[in-house]
Write a protein that holds these residues in place. Structure first.
Motif, short mmCIF file in Angstrom:
data_model
loop_
_atom_site.label_atom_id
_atom_site.label_comp_id
_atom_site.label_asym_id
_atom_site.label_seq_id
_atom_site.Cartn_x
_atom_site.Cartn_y
_atom_site.Cartn_z
N ASN A 171 0.80 -1.23 0.00
CA ASN A 171 0.00 0.00 0.00
C ASN A 171 0.83 1.28 0.00
O ASN A 171 0.28 2.37 -0.16
CB ASN A 171 -0.93 0.01 1.21
CG ASN A 171 -2.02 -1.03 1.11
OD1 ASN A 171 -2.37 -1.46 0.01
ND2 ASN A 171 -2.55 -1.46 2.23
N SER A 172 2.12 1.16 0.21
CA SER A 172 2.98 2.34 0.22
C SER A 172 4.42 1.91 -0.05
O SER A 172 4.79 0.75 0.13
CB SER A 172 2.90 3.06 1.57
OG SER A 172 3.41 2.24 2.61
N VAL A 173 5.25 2.87 -0.47
CA VAL A 173 6.66 2.61 -0.69
C VAL A 173 7.32 2.19 0.62
O VAL A 173 8.13 1.25 0.66
CB VAL A 173 7.36 3.86 -1.27
CG1 VAL A 173 8.89 3.70 -1.22
CG2 VAL A 173 6.92 4.11 -2.71
N GLN A 174 6.96 2.86 1.71
CA GLN A 174 7.61 2.54 2.99
C GLN A 174 7.28 1.13 3.47
O GLN A 174 8.16 0.43 4.00
CB GLN A 174 7.22 3.57 4.05
CG GLN A 174 7.85 4.93 3.83
CD GLN A 174 7.80 5.79 5.07
OE1 GLN A 174 8.59 5.61 5.99
NE2 GLN A 174 6.86 6.71 5.11
N SER A 175 6.02 0.70 3.31
CA SER A 175 5.69 -0.67 3.72
C SER A 175 6.38 -1.68 2.82
O SER A 175 6.81 -2.75 3.28
CB SER A 175 4.18 -0.89 3.73
OG SER A 175 3.60 -0.68 2.47
N PHE A 176 6.54 -1.35 1.53
CA PHE A 176 7.29 -2.23 0.63
C PHE A 176 8.74 -2.33 1.09
O PHE A 176 9.31 -3.43 1.18
CB PHE A 176 7.24 -1.69 -0.80
CG PHE A 176 8.19 -2.40 -1.74
CD1 PHE A 176 7.81 -3.57 -2.38
CD2 PHE A 176 9.48 -1.93 -1.97
CE1 PHE A 176 8.68 -4.25 -3.22
CE2 PHE A 176 10.36 -2.59 -2.80
CZ PHE A 176 9.96 -3.76 -3.43
N LEU A 177 9.37 -1.19 1.35
CA LEU A 177 10.78 -1.19 1.75
C LEU A 177 10.99 -1.97 3.04
O LEU A 177 11.97 -2.72 3.18
CB LEU A 177 11.28 0.25 1.92
CG LEU A 177 11.41 1.09 0.65
CD1 LEU A 177 11.70 2.55 0.99
CD2 LEU A 177 12.50 0.53 -0.26
N LEU A 178 10.09 -1.80 3.98
CA LEU A 178 10.21 -2.53 5.24
C LEU A 178 10.11 -4.03 5.01
O LEU A 178 10.91 -4.82 5.53
CB LEU A 178 9.13 -2.07 6.21
CG LEU A 178 9.20 -2.64 7.62
CD1 LEU A 178 10.48 -2.18 8.33
CD2 LEU A 178 7.97 -2.23 8.43
N ASP A 179 9.14 -4.44 4.21
CA ASP A 179 8.95 -5.86 3.89
C ASP A 179 10.19 -6.43 3.21
O ASP A 179 10.75 -7.45 3.64
CB ASP A 179 7.72 -5.99 2.99
CG ASP A 179 7.39 -7.45 2.66
OD1 ASP A 179 8.06 -8.37 3.17
OD2 ASP A 179 6.44 -7.67 1.89
N ILE A 180 10.65 -5.77 2.17
CA ILE A 180 11.78 -6.28 1.38
C ILE A 180 13.06 -6.30 2.20
O ILE A 180 13.83 -7.27 2.15
CB ILE A 180 11.97 -5.42 0.11
CG1 ILE A 180 10.85 -5.70 -0.89
CG2 ILE A 180 13.34 -5.69 -0.53
CD1 ILE A 180 10.82 -7.12 -1.43
N MET A 181 13.30 -5.25 2.98
CA MET A 181 14.55 -5.21 3.72
C MET A 181 14.57 -6.20 4.88
O MET A 181 15.63 -6.71 5.25
CB MET A 181 14.84 -3.78 4.21
CG MET A 181 15.17 -2.82 3.07
SD MET A 181 16.33 -3.49 1.84
CE MET A 181 17.75 -3.82 2.85
N LEU A 182 13.42 -6.52 5.44
CA LEU A 182 13.39 -7.59 6.44
C LEU A 182 13.68 -8.93 5.79
O LEU A 182 14.37 -9.79 6.37
CB LEU A 182 12.03 -7.61 7.15
CG LEU A 182 11.82 -6.49 8.17
CD1 LEU A 182 10.38 -6.49 8.67
CD2 LEU A 182 12.79 -6.61 9.36
#
Length: 260
Positions: A171-182
């Motif tokens: 739903n957002s760039v930040q939630s994507f980045l958090l998901d991918i970086m984890l």
């Protein structure tokens, strides 16, 4: 004295903490200069969404960005491909050229595109700025061109392994980045993982983690998929996932190996 806890850390905070401990390079996370990003934007004729722009500036060069799924980076002249920021229409342009060769036959979507002027390609598929890819190239993550003016727009991925069919990823760039970086952080670094509710509470209690605060949502769209608490004194990251369909609640604890 209780150690300092930071709850719901941002993707940037996550990488800045993790890079020196788990990264493949040496030292802290680094990013791209304002000059490089601005040069890319001028050449591409766009401005990156604030959430993505801030990430590139803070830690776009961190080695963890390529630990599993790989980041695409800004090129000063906006040259496409080769792990650089690239629009999906650039891939379609390439396909148009390849399938113009003798013996090559258009597939249905490309045939529709070929019959239209570029300004009407949107009748077949939208244009996406591709900024990350799966480690084997099975999918690309992109932001719809029309959404680039949003500060933290939704992210899509090509769910049929082509450049024509796209589905929501985050739903957002930040939630994507958090998901991918984890996910990237977990590659090669094996956290302790717990699913038993009693054991989860025991681990959190031993670490003096406030479960109520841990369960608070992130402030950006899509921020309920996981929750984090970083203990900066012990360099311990707690990642809690609520129960979801087909998956129990879980707790993952990341901590660098102790030096012998």
């Amino acid at each position: 004295m209780m150690s300092e806890k930071r709850y719901q850390i941002s993707p940037i905070e996550l990488v800045q903490w993790a890079e020196p401990l788990f990264g493949f390079g040496v030292g802290k996370a680094t990013g791209f200069s304002e000059k490089t990003i601005a040069s890319y934007e001028a050449a591409a004729g766009i401005r990156l969404p604030a959430a993505l722009r801030d990430y590139y500036r803070a830690c776009g060069k961190a080695s963890l960005n390529c630990a599993l799924h790989e980041i695409f980076v800004p090129d000063k002249k906006a040259n496409p491909f080769k792990k650089r920021l690239t629009f999906s229409y650039d891939h379609i342009d390439e396909d148009l050229e390849i399938f113009s060769q003798p013996g090559e036959e258009d597939y249905p979507e490309l045939a529709k595109i070929r019959a239209l002027p570029r300004e009407r390609w949107g009748e077949v598929t939208d244009n996406y700025l591709l900024f990350w890819c799966e480690n084997q190239g099975c999918w690309y993550a992109g932001i719809e061109a029309e959404d680039l003016t949003q500060p933290d727009p939704p992210v899509y991925y090509n769910d049929q392994d082509d450049m024509y069919s796209w589905a929501p990823f985050s739903n957002s760039v930040q939630s994507f980045l958090l998901d991918i970086m984890l996910q990237n952080l977990e590659e090669g670094n094996y956290p302790d993982e717990f699913e038993d509710p009693v054991e989860i509470q025991k681990v959190l209690s031993e670490g003096s983690v406030d479960f109520q605060r841990l369960c608070e949502a992130y402030p950006f769209p899509g921020g309920r998929f996981c929750h984090t608490c970083l203990d900066t004194e012990t360099n311990t990251l707690y990642v809690y996932g609520e129960e979801a369909e087909g998956r129990p609640a879980y707790l993952k604890v990341f901590k660098p190996d102790e030096e012998e």
